[in-house]
Design an enzyme around this catalytic site. Sequence first.
Site, PDB file in Angstrom:
ATOM      1  N   ARG A  52       5.605   4.980   2.575  1.00  0.00           N
ATOM      2  CA  ARG A  52       4.727   4.155   1.742  1.00  0.00           C
ATOM      3  C   ARG A  52       4.872   2.689   2.143  1.00  0.00           C
ATOM      4  O   ARG A  52       5.942   2.241   2.575  1.00  0.00           O
ATOM      5  CB  ARG A  52       5.112   4.350   0.272  1.00  0.00           C
ATOM      6  CG  ARG A  52       4.242   3.630  -0.752  1.00  0.00           C
ATOM      7  CD  ARG A  52       2.872   4.206  -0.814  1.00  0.00           C
ATOM      8  NE  ARG A  52       2.182   3.853  -2.072  1.00  0.00           N
ATOM      9  CZ  ARG A  52       0.882   3.704  -2.173  1.00  0.00           C
ATOM     10  NH1 ARG A  52       0.107   3.848  -1.105  1.00  0.00           N
ATOM     11  NH2 ARG A  52       0.308   3.438  -3.330  1.00  0.00           N
TER      12      ARG A  52
ATOM     13  N   THR B 280      -8.623   8.153   1.006  1.00  0.00           N
ATOM     14  CA  THR B 280      -7.321   8.637   1.436  1.00  0.00           C
ATOM     15  C   THR B 280      -7.625   9.913   2.210  1.00  0.00           C
ATOM     16  O   THR B 280      -8.756  10.370   2.222  1.00  0.00           O
ATOM     17  CB  THR B 280      -6.442   8.903   0.190  1.00  0.00           C
ATOM     18  OG1 THR B 280      -6.284   7.679  -0.533  1.00  0.00           O
ATOM     19  CG2 THR B 280      -5.062   9.428   0.534  1.00  0.00           C
TER      20      THR B 280
ATOM     21  N   THR C 276      -3.031   7.089   3.619  1.00  0.00           N
ATOM     22  CA  THR C 276      -4.010   6.221   2.981  1.00  0.00           C
ATOM     23  C   THR C 276      -3.954   4.790   3.491  1.00  0.00           C
ATOM     24  O   THR C 276      -2.936   4.342   4.013  1.00  0.00           O
ATOM     25  CB  THR C 276      -3.788   6.209   1.451  1.00  0.00           C
ATOM     26  OG1 THR C 276      -4.866   5.529   0.807  1.00  0.00           O
ATOM     27  CG2 THR C 276      -2.472   5.554   1.078  1.00  0.00           C
TER      28      THR C 276
ATOM     29  N   ASN D  57      -5.767   2.944   1.111  1.00  0.00           N
ATOM     30  CA  ASN D  57      -6.255   2.687  -0.241  1.00  0.00           C
ATOM     31  C   ASN D  57      -7.780   2.770  -0.281  1.00  0.00           C
ATOM     32  O   ASN D  57      -8.320   3.856  -0.187  1.00  0.00           O
ATOM     33  CB  ASN D  57      -5.740   1.364  -0.811  1.00  0.00           C
ATOM     34  CG  ASN D  57      -5.811   1.352  -2.344  1.00  0.00           C
ATOM     35  OD1 ASN D  57      -5.699   2.399  -2.984  1.00  0.00           O
ATOM     36  ND2 ASN D  57      -6.004   0.185  -2.926  1.00  0.00           N
TER      37      ASN D  57
ATOM     38  N   SER E  16       2.144   5.582  -6.168  1.00  0.00           N
ATOM     39  CA  SER E  16       1.055   6.302  -5.515  1.00  0.00           C
ATOM     40  C   SER E  16       0.732   7.571  -6.283  1.00  0.00           C
ATOM     41  O   SER E  16       1.587   8.127  -6.983  1.00  0.00           O
ATOM     42  CB  SER E  16       1.454   6.668  -4.083  1.00  0.00           C
ATOM     43  OG  SER E  16       0.513   7.538  -3.495  1.00  0.00           O
TER      44      SER E  16
ATOM     45  N   GLY F  65      -7.576   9.160  -4.984  1.00  0.00           N
ATOM     46  CA  GLY F  65      -7.059   8.226  -5.971  1.00  0.00           C
ATOM     47  C   GLY F  65      -6.343   8.963  -7.087  1.00  0.00           C
ATOM     48  O   GLY F  65      -5.564   9.893  -6.857  1.00  0.00           O
TER      49      GLY F  65
END
Length: 566
Positions: free
Chosen positions: A104, A377, A395, A397, A448, A469
């Site tokens: 991440r 994503t 992702t 975003n 996330s 999402g």
Amino acid sequence: MVRAPSWRMLAASFLLVVTAGQVAALDTPAPSRGPGHAAIASANFLATNAGFEVLGKGGNAFDAAVAVASTLAVVEQQSSGIGGGFMALLHRASDNRDVFLDARETAPQAVDMKTYVGKDGKPNRDVSTNGPLSAGIPGEPAGLVWMAEHYGKLPLSVSLAPAIRIAKEGFQPDARFLSAIDDRKAVLARYPASAAVYLPGGKVPQQGWTLRQPDLARTLERLAAKGADGFYKGETAALLVSASRDAGGNWQASDLEAYKVKEREPLRVDYKGYRIVTAPPPSSGGVAIAEVLNILSGFDLTKLDAAHATHLTIEAMRRAFRDHNEYLGDPDFVKMPLDMLLSPYYADGLRATISPDKATPSDLLPTAMAPEPGMHTTHFSIIDADGNMVASTLTVNLEFGSGFIAKGTGVVLNDEMDDFALVPGQPNAFGLRGTLANAPAPGKRMLSSMSPSFVFGADRTAVIGSPGGSTIITQVLEGILAFVDGKSASQITAQKRYHHQYLPDRVDVEAGVFDDATAKTLTDMGHVLKNRSPWGFMNVVTWDHRTQTLEAASDPRRPSGLGKVQ
């Protein structure tokens, strides 16, 4: 009528008896698989084929994952890329080990919450979603290197070769890619390097256009040659930092040098004879999925009509998302009551607050410090011939992330800073609200919804995940429930979807998910149903241990995807 004080007292009473050992009592089953076929399902046929190309050169599922992810970074840049991050669940068959790989993004050292707050005290959505200030420090390159070096069999240069080749030679973007350019053209036009790549002649390209990306190819070649240092140090790092700062960003060389991949212990929950292995924080998805399944385990949904079974599932979603908003964040920064949230005793307390035939208004639950579901994503699932497995969600975003390409790199920077609770209690781009547990801090990972998961049964195994999402969580949940009910990979990816996330207090529904009678019963119970266009891009691989057959399925809503057994 259920009232908030009762909910609080029940939850608090069960908190007192929870121990860490109750989170995961059983070992993951260890299905065996001899030499044979492999299966890959991803969002783009070029990525799926890249995975098989690397398997054909002697690679395993983890090498194939590097190939698939890096190729998606070239051909599906509206959804992922090496300027973003990923979360991956790995199963190594040789020692039956499950591990969660956390790649991440992280907040830069110079992060300042004030930067993202408008004069009205609300999040400044332009700053948090567009341009270099919206970008966290990328994790995907480090994650790909880590996976190759610790779990793969092939040199990184072999696994990255398909992506490098496609970036150099070019490909013809599909309709989704072109539509995303059109959606984001105003932002892409702000930044010269972005406009040069995506808006040739200042216009949105048409079908049949060939996209070649020599800068991105060179960036990938440096990664292949030097590993993590080829991105986080040296030429690429210098270009990223200078481009960010020249455009008003705050990245420093030390931000890139300090980035580390994290290996974390997955979450495990048992449901109806199946063991689900899923994502831990900083994913919120696994916690929410486990909480819903723990609540539902106290009901026999098979004995209920569709409306009442759906009602109970929605109510479980409502409560899990309330806890999502309240408690979760980066485990390296925040102490979370996971023993409580994952405990069957806590689920008993939540279950007791659910009326069998009446919706609980979200404002009657304890308050916690919302927009359309998004698809920006991507996810892929892999099982190789030896039984190694990868479920990975990647992702940047929103579509094309920040919209900002760092000059000379071809790298589209993410806009993951918006996934922090920039203003506690205010919704982000997906309508999710958070507390200070998910507030930005230097080096901190933003929360996330990514929920890569394995489902192990006595006779069948599934590798499952999706973009979307906040809807990722409910898509994966509904996919797990469908697999437990005996559905195939293609049936799981095709099934209609519904979603509730506590706030806003409504049920998003895909056309056709409920028949008229079920919809009326749910409405009579007090649920507010709101029709939405189809969402998600689920990619699922299943393995039937009895027949030693694999099935790979990509979401039929998105024709560019490919699930393939070879």
